[in-house]
Design a protein around this motif. Structure first.
Motif, PDB file in Angstrom:
ATOM      1  N   ALA A  29       0.835  -1.204   0.000  1.00  0.00           N
ATOM      2  CA  ALA A  29       0.000   0.000   0.000  1.00  0.00           C
ATOM      3  C   ALA A  29       0.862   1.244   0.000  1.00  0.00           C
ATOM      4  N   ASN A  30       0.444   2.249  -0.750  1.00  0.00           N
ATOM      5  CA  ASN A  30       1.189   3.510  -0.802  1.00  0.00           C
ATOM      6  C   ASN A  30       0.234   4.656  -1.053  1.00  0.00           C
ATOM      7  N   VAL A  31       0.767   5.860  -0.980  1.00  0.00           N
ATOM      8  CA  VAL A  31      -0.024   7.059  -1.230  1.00  0.00           C
ATOM      9  C   VAL A  31       0.889   8.096  -1.872  1.00  0.00           C
ATOM     10  N   THR A  32       0.398   8.808  -2.864  1.00  0.00           N
ATOM     11  CA  THR A  32       1.229   9.829  -3.498  1.00  0.00           C
ATOM     12  C   THR A  32       1.342  11.050  -2.596  1.00  0.00           C
ATOM     13  N   ARG A  33       2.435  11.742  -2.739  1.00  0.00           N
ATOM     14  CA  ARG A  33       2.659  12.937  -1.923  1.00  0.00           C
ATOM     15  C   ARG A  33       1.594  13.997  -2.198  1.00  0.00           C
ATOM     16  N   ARG A  34       1.161  14.115  -3.440  1.00  0.00           N
ATOM     17  CA  ARG A  34       0.107  15.076  -3.755  1.00  0.00           C
ATOM     18  C   ARG A  34      -1.203  14.680  -3.076  1.00  0.00           C
ATOM     19  N   SER A  35      -1.484  13.384  -3.048  1.00  0.00           N
ATOM     20  CA  SER A  35      -2.689  12.911  -2.370  1.00  0.00           C
ATOM     21  C   SER A  35      -2.620  13.207  -0.877  1.00  0.00           C
ATOM     22  N   ALA A  36      -1.446  12.992  -0.278  1.00  0.00           N
ATOM     23  CA  ALA A  36      -1.269  13.238   1.149  1.00  0.00           C
ATOM     24  C   ALA A  36      -1.451  14.711   1.477  1.00  0.00           C
ATOM     25  N   ALA A  37      -0.870  15.573   0.653  1.00  0.00           N
ATOM     26  CA  ALA A  37      -0.998  17.010   0.890  1.00  0.00           C
ATOM     27  C   ALA A  37      -2.449  17.451   0.801  1.00  0.00           C
ATOM     28  N   ALA A  38      -3.138  17.015  -0.253  1.00  0.00           N
ATOM     29  CA  ALA A  38      -4.545  17.378  -0.410  1.00  0.00           C
ATOM     30  C   ALA A  38      -5.382  16.822   0.738  1.00  0.00           C
ATOM     31  N   CYS A  39      -5.028  15.623   1.195  1.00  0.00           N
ATOM     32  CA  CYS A  39      -5.773  14.970   2.267  1.00  0.00           C
ATOM     33  C   CYS A  39      -5.729  15.772   3.564  1.00  0.00           C
ATOM     34  N   VAL A  40      -4.536  16.202   3.979  1.00  0.00           N
ATOM     35  CA  VAL A  40      -4.442  16.937   5.240  1.00  0.00           C
ATOM     36  C   VAL A  40      -5.114  18.299   5.137  1.00  0.00           C
ATOM     37  N   LEU A  41      -5.058  18.910   3.966  1.00  0.00           N
ATOM     38  CA  LEU A  41      -5.708  20.200   3.795  1.00  0.00           C
ATOM     39  C   LEU A  41      -7.226  20.055   3.815  1.00  0.00           C
ATOM     40  N   ALA A  97      -8.844  17.803   5.341  1.00  0.00           N
ATOM     41  CA  ALA A  97      -9.252  17.398   6.686  1.00  0.00           C
ATOM     42  C   ALA A  97      -9.504  18.586   7.607  1.00  0.00           C
ATOM     43  N   THR A  98      -8.888  19.729   7.334  1.00  0.00           N
ATOM     44  CA  THR A  98      -9.114  20.899   8.188  1.00  0.00           C
ATOM     45  C   THR A  98     -10.551  21.383   8.113  1.00  0.00           C
ATOM     46  N   GLU A  99     -11.250  21.062   7.018  1.00  0.00           N
ATOM     47  CA  GLU A  99     -12.620  21.537   6.820  1.00  0.00           C
ATOM     48  C   GLU A  99     -13.660  20.459   7.082  1.00  0.00           C
ATOM     49  N   GLU A 100     -13.214  19.265   7.413  1.00  0.00           N
ATOM     50  CA  GLU A 100     -14.146  18.158   7.612  1.00  0.00           C
ATOM     51  C   GLU A 100     -14.181  17.750   9.082  1.00  0.00           C
ATOM     52  N   THR A 101     -15.244  17.057   9.462  1.00  0.00           N
ATOM     53  CA  THR A 101     -15.422  16.707  10.873  1.00  0.00           C
ATOM     54  C   THR A 101     -15.308  15.211  11.149  1.00  0.00           C
ATOM     55  N   GLN A 102     -15.355  14.363  10.109  1.00  0.00           N
ATOM     56  CA  GLN A 102     -15.388  12.927  10.368  1.00  0.00           C
ATOM     57  C   GLN A 102     -14.078  12.378  10.919  1.00  0.00           C
ATOM     58  N   TRP A 103     -12.986  13.143  10.792  1.00  0.00           N
ATOM     59  CA  TRP A 103     -11.702  12.670  11.305  1.00  0.00           C
ATOM     60  C   TRP A 103     -11.278  13.366  12.595  1.00  0.00           C
ATOM     61  N   VAL A 104     -12.150  14.154  13.176  1.00  0.00           N
ATOM     62  CA  VAL A 104     -11.788  14.858  14.414  1.00  0.00           C
ATOM     63  C   VAL A 104     -11.525  13.836  15.526  1.00  0.00           C
ATOM     64  N   ARG A 105     -10.390  14.023  16.207  1.00  0.00           N
ATOM     65  CA  ARG A 105      -9.899  13.132  17.269  1.00  0.00           C
ATOM     66  C   ARG A 105      -9.787  11.686  16.779  1.00  0.00           C
ATOM     67  N   ARG A 106      -9.245  11.557  15.585  1.00  0.00           N
ATOM     68  CA  ARG A 106      -9.017  10.242  15.000  1.00  0.00           C
ATOM     69  C   ARG A 106      -7.579  10.147  14.491  1.00  0.00           C
ATOM     70  N   THR A 107      -7.146   8.908  14.210  1.00  0.00           N
ATOM     71  CA  THR A 107      -5.832   8.644  13.642  1.00  0.00           C
ATOM     72  C   THR A 107      -5.993   7.768  12.404  1.00  0.00           C
ATOM     73  N   PRO A 108      -6.684   8.245  11.375  1.00  0.00           N
ATOM     74  CA  PRO A 108      -6.973   7.397  10.213  1.00  0.00           C
ATOM     75  C   PRO A 108      -5.716   6.951   9.467  1.00  0.00           C
ATOM     76  N   VAL A 109      -5.664   5.671   9.118  1.00  0.00           N
ATOM     77  CA  VAL A 109      -4.624   5.159   8.249  1.00  0.00           C
ATOM     78  C   VAL A 109      -5.098   5.348   6.816  1.00  0.00           C
ATOM     79  N   VAL A 110      -4.276   6.016   5.995  1.00  0.00           N
ATOM     80  CA  VAL A 110      -4.723   6.439   4.665  1.00  0.00           C
ATOM     81  C   VAL A 110      -3.782   5.950   3.576  1.00  0.00           C
ATOM     82  N   SER A 111      -4.363   5.441   2.505  1.00  0.00           N
ATOM     83  CA  SER A 111      -3.609   5.049   1.317  1.00  0.00           C
ATOM     84  C   SER A 111      -4.390   5.501   0.091  1.00  0.00           C
ATOM     85  N   ASN A 112      -3.829   5.310  -1.092  1.00  0.00           N
ATOM     86  CA  ASN A 112      -4.579   5.490  -2.337  1.00  0.00           C
ATOM     87  C   ASN A 112      -5.359   4.214  -2.624  1.00  0.00           C
TER      88      ASN A 112
END
Length: 219
Positions: A190-202, A204-219
């Protein structure tokens, strides 16, 4: 507000692929030559290990509504297993400093980059990954990530998210998959592109489903 990463790509990817151009953003960077200020983006020189530097960033131009931290332990080369030369608690102490400033200024949301294999996701990683995390130079970064987990989970009044990314690679932005906080069922490659990771964290600042979570993320 976004803090400069100790890796060569993370903060540049975050700034380049931000979808929130209508917002005012402040970047805390070690060297201003690494990033050019432009309309909507203020660049503040400093380090997250310095509380006064963070306070200066929080005041420029105004108190942030969210903080993004793509911070990692610096290594002697770009190779994953290169020797680290970071202070033992670079990431943990930086997060503690941000948390102090956030509590002082009333900022609630913070999204940080973490890694698959940290915390309770360690048991879900492959045996090879577990050996590397415990017995290679990766151990220093993972120990720091573990300390970040402790720091953030103790902040009950903050809306934190620690995104545990799988192996990073180059490539275009792609759809991301949330494997839960432990990463059950994550494949060996499993892997994730750097562009995907950057977009993901950005995002997440506007979403609520990951608040106080530690989601494992891949493509």
């Amino acid at each position: 507000m976004e803090v400069d990463s100790e890796t060569i790509w993370s903060h540049q990817q975050c700034y380049k692929y931000t979808m929130f151009e209508m917002y005012e953003r402040t970047a805390l960077v070690r060297t201003t030559s690494s990033l050019t200020a432009r309309p909507g983006l203020t660049v503040v020189k400093g380090t997250p290990l310095s509380q006064p530097d963070i306070e200066a960033a929080f005041a420029t131009p105004s108190t942030p509504q969210a903080v993004v931290v793509p911070l990692n332990s610096p290594r002697q080369s770009d190779k994953s297993f290169a020797k680290s030369f970071a202070p033992p608690r670079l990431m943990a102490d930086s997060h503690a400093n941000f948390a102090n400033a956030m509590e002082e200024h009333g900022t609630k949301r913070i999204v940080s980059m973490s890694a698959f294999g940290v915390g309770d996701s360690f048991a879900e990683s492959s045996w090879a990954m577990r050996v590397l995390v415990r017995r290679s130079n990766l151990c220093y970064a993972y120990e720091d990530h573990e300390a970040v987990d402790v720091e953030m989970k103790a902040k009950k009044n903050l809306e934190w998210t620690l995104v545990r990314f799988v192996m990073l690679r180059d490539g275009e932005e792609l759809h991301v998959v949330d494997h839960g906080d432990r990463g059950e069922g994550v494949g060996l490659v499993a892997n994730v592109t750097r562009r995907s990771a950057a977009a993901c964290v950005l995002n997440a600042t506007e979403e609520t489903q990951w608040v106080r979570r530690t989601p494992v993320v891949s493509n």
